[in-house]
Design a protein around this motif. Structure first.
Motif, PDB file in Angstrom:
ATOM      1  N   SER A 145      14.849  12.809 -39.837  1.00  0.00           N
ATOM      2  CA  SER A 145      14.161  13.825 -39.312  1.00  0.00           C
ATOM      3  C   SER A 145      14.491  15.352 -39.480  1.00  0.00           C
ATOM      4  CB  SER A 145      13.465  13.684 -37.997  1.00  0.00           C
ATOM      5  OG  SER A 145      14.630  13.759 -36.920  1.00  0.00           O
ATOM      6  N   VAL A 146      13.583  16.463 -39.592  1.00  0.00           N
ATOM      7  CA  VAL A 146      14.166  17.567 -39.814  1.00  0.00           C
ATOM      8  C   VAL A 146      13.525  18.593 -38.254  1.00  0.00           C
ATOM      9  CG1 VAL A 146      13.966  19.925 -40.934  1.00  0.00           C
ATOM     10  CG2 VAL A 146      14.196  17.759 -42.037  1.00  0.00           C
ATOM     11  N   ARG A 147      14.419  19.142 -37.925  1.00  0.00           N
ATOM     12  CA  ARG A 147      13.874  19.645 -36.278  1.00  0.00           C
ATOM     13  C   ARG A 147      13.666  21.197 -36.718  1.00  0.00           C
ATOM     14  NH1 ARG A 147      17.527  20.459 -30.980  1.00  0.00           N
ATOM     15  NH2 ARG A 147      18.315  21.961 -32.416  1.00  0.00           N
ATOM     16  N   ALA A 148      12.747  21.820 -36.176  1.00  0.00           N
ATOM     17  CA  ALA A 148      12.280  23.063 -36.432  1.00  0.00           C
ATOM     18  C   ALA A 148      11.906  23.581 -34.802  1.00  0.00           C
ATOM     19  CB  ALA A 148      11.336  23.709 -37.436  1.00  0.00           C
ATOM     20  N   ARG A 149      12.490  24.841 -34.597  1.00  0.00           N
ATOM     21  CA  ARG A 149      12.111  25.378 -33.235  1.00  0.00           C
ATOM     22  C   ARG A 149      11.036  26.730 -33.456  1.00  0.00           C
ATOM     23  NH1 ARG A 149      16.482  26.140 -28.378  1.00  0.00           N
ATOM     24  NH2 ARG A 149      16.205  23.661 -28.730  1.00  0.00           N
ATOM     25  N   TYR A 150      10.288  26.838 -32.504  1.00  0.00           N
ATOM     26  CA  TYR A 150       9.242  27.751 -32.482  1.00  0.00           C
ATOM     27  C   TYR A 150       9.035  28.552 -31.312  1.00  0.00           C
ATOM     28  CZ  TYR A 150       7.588  25.229 -36.591  1.00  0.00           C
ATOM     29  OH  TYR A 150       7.541  24.422 -38.031  1.00  0.00           O
ATOM     30  N   LEU A 151       8.870  29.796 -31.435  1.00  0.00           N
ATOM     31  CA  LEU A 151       8.448  30.358 -30.030  1.00  0.00           C
ATOM     32  C   LEU A 151       6.933  30.658 -30.089  1.00  0.00           C
ATOM     33  CD1 LEU A 151       8.720  32.596 -27.594  1.00  0.00           C
ATOM     34  CD2 LEU A 151       9.236  34.432 -29.118  1.00  0.00           C
ATOM     35  N   VAL A 152       6.207  30.476 -29.230  1.00  0.00           N
ATOM     36  CA  VAL A 152       4.718  30.600 -29.276  1.00  0.00           C
ATOM     37  C   VAL A 152       4.178  31.423 -27.898  1.00  0.00           C
ATOM     38  CG1 VAL A 152       4.224  28.335 -30.316  1.00  0.00           C
ATOM     39  CG2 VAL A 152       4.362  28.401 -27.823  1.00  0.00           C
ATOM     40  N   TYR A 153       3.364  32.215 -28.433  1.00  0.00           N
ATOM     41  CA  TYR A 153       2.614  33.018 -27.296  1.00  0.00           C
ATOM     42  C   TYR A 153       1.254  32.398 -26.937  1.00  0.00           C
ATOM     43  CZ  TYR A 153       6.174  36.887 -28.159  1.00  0.00           C
ATOM     44  OH  TYR A 153       7.285  37.493 -28.067  1.00  0.00           O
ATOM     45  N   PHE A 154       0.751  32.404 -25.822  1.00  0.00           N
ATOM     46  CA  PHE A 154      -0.385  31.713 -25.164  1.00  0.00           C
ATOM     47  C   PHE A 154      -0.867  32.569 -24.004  1.00  0.00           C
ATOM     48  CE2 PHE A 154       3.091  29.546 -23.133  1.00  0.00           C
ATOM     49  CZ  PHE A 154       2.663  29.497 -22.097  1.00  0.00           C
ATOM     50  N   GLN A 155      -2.059  32.650 -23.858  1.00  0.00           N
ATOM     51  CA  GLN A 155      -2.824  32.903 -22.805  1.00  0.00           C
ATOM     52  C   GLN A 155      -3.558  32.118 -21.955  1.00  0.00           C
ATOM     53  OE1 GLN A 155      -6.743  35.142 -25.159  1.00  0.00           O
ATOM     54  NE2 GLN A 155      -5.106  36.428 -24.478  1.00  0.00           N
TER      55      GLN A 155
END
Length: 246
Positions: A5-15
Motif C-alpha cells: 500500500s501507498v500512504r499519502a498525508r493530507y491537510l484538509v480545511y473544513f467548516q
C-alpha cells in the motif's frame, strides 16, 4: 503500513455550524453525543483506505462552537496499483459522503508525512459575535439564532471581536469576551479586571464569567507556506447592520 500500500498525508480545511455537535472532537463509545470528527471519519470510510482513516484536528472546539475554517490532517493508504487521491478529488469525495448538512470540507492539500495539523499551526483566529439591542434573546433574527450572544440595548446592532494567537487556553476567548461585556455593562470595574489579569489564573478560578458557546467561531488556522490563501472566509449575515422596527 499495509503490505503493498501507498500512504499519502493530507491537510484538509473544513467548516461547520456547531449547534448539533458535542464539539469537534469525535465521541467514542455508545454515547448519544456526537462530534464533527465522527461524521468526517464516517465519510472517510468510503474512501477504501487500506487502514482506517483518522482525522487529527488542529483546533478543538467545544459543544455549540462553530468554525468558518478548522483544519486536520489525515493519512490515506491505497493499494499499490492505485495512485494517491488528488486534493480536489479528496475534497469532492468527502463532501459527497458527509451525512450532516452542517459540515463542509473546503479544501485539501497534500503535505509531507511528518506534517502535524496541531503542532505546525502558526496562528489561530477566533471570532466572537455579539448582538446588542435585543429586548429578549428570542427576538434575535431567526437566521442568527445560536450564532451570536444577544444582549439588551436600545437598537439592534452586531459586533465582531477577533482574537489571534498561536494557541489559546481552555475557554480563553469566551472568558475574555465575557470580561469585555461585563466592563461595558458596568458589572466589572477596571481595578477588578487588573486583579483578574494579575492572578495569572489559566483555569479561570478568579474569573467565572464565560460567554456562551454559540457566539464563538473559529475563523482560521494558518500554516507556513500552506493554506487556502485565495479563499476568503464566508461573510456573516450580520456584517450588514440590522435595525429594529419600532
Amino acid at each position: 503500513m499495509g503490505a503493498g500500500s501507498v500512504r499519502a498525508r493530507y491537510l484538509v480545511y473544513f467548516q461547520y455550524l456547531g449547534t448539533d455537535f458535542n464539539g469537534v472532537a469525535a465521541v467514542r463509545g455508545v454515547q448519544r453525543a456526537v462530534g464533527v470528527q465522527n461524521y468526517l471519519e464516517e465519510a472517510a470510510e468510503r474512501l477504501n483506505s487500506v487502514v482506517p482513516v483518522k482525522f487529527t484536528i488542529s483546533s478543538r472546539t467545544d459543544a455549540g462552537v462553530h468554525a468558518l475554517s478548522n483544519a486536520a490532517h489525515l493519512d490515506i493508504q491505497r493499494r499499490s496499483d492505485l495512485p494517491p487521491f488528488s486534493p480536489e478529488v479528496l475534497t469532492e469525495a468527502l463532501n459527497t459522503h458527509l451525512k450532516h448538512p452542517a459540515i463542509r470540507v473546503l479544501q485539501a492539500f497534500r503535505v509531507p508525512s511528518h506534517f502535524h495539523a496541531r503542532h505546525a499551526a502558526i496562528s489561530r483566529t477566533y471570532l466572537y459575535r455579539l448582538a446588542t439591542g435585543c429586548p429578549r434573546p428570542d427576538r434575535v433574527p431567526v437566521f442568527e439564532r445560536n450564532r451570536c450572544w444577544a444582549l439588551q440595548a436600545e437598537r439592534l446592532q452586531f459586533w465582531s471581536l477577533e482574537f489571534e494567537s498561536q494557541s489559546f487556553l481552555y475557554k480563553q476567548v469566551r472568558r475574555m469576551t465575557a470580561v469585555l461585556v461585563a466592563v461595558g455593562l458596568g458589572a466589572l470595574m477596571p481595578a477588578q479586571v487588573k486583579a483578574i489579569l494579575e492572578s495569572q489564573d489559566p483555569l479561570g478560578k478568579h474569573q467565572s464569567r464565560v460567554a456562551p458557546a454559540h457566539g464563538l467561531f473559529l475563523k482560521s488556522v494558518l500554516y507556513e507556506g500552506l493554506g487556502p490563501t485565495s479563499m476568503q472566509p464566508p461573510r456573516m449575515p450580520s456584517e450588514t447592520q440590522y435595525r429594529s422596527h419600532r
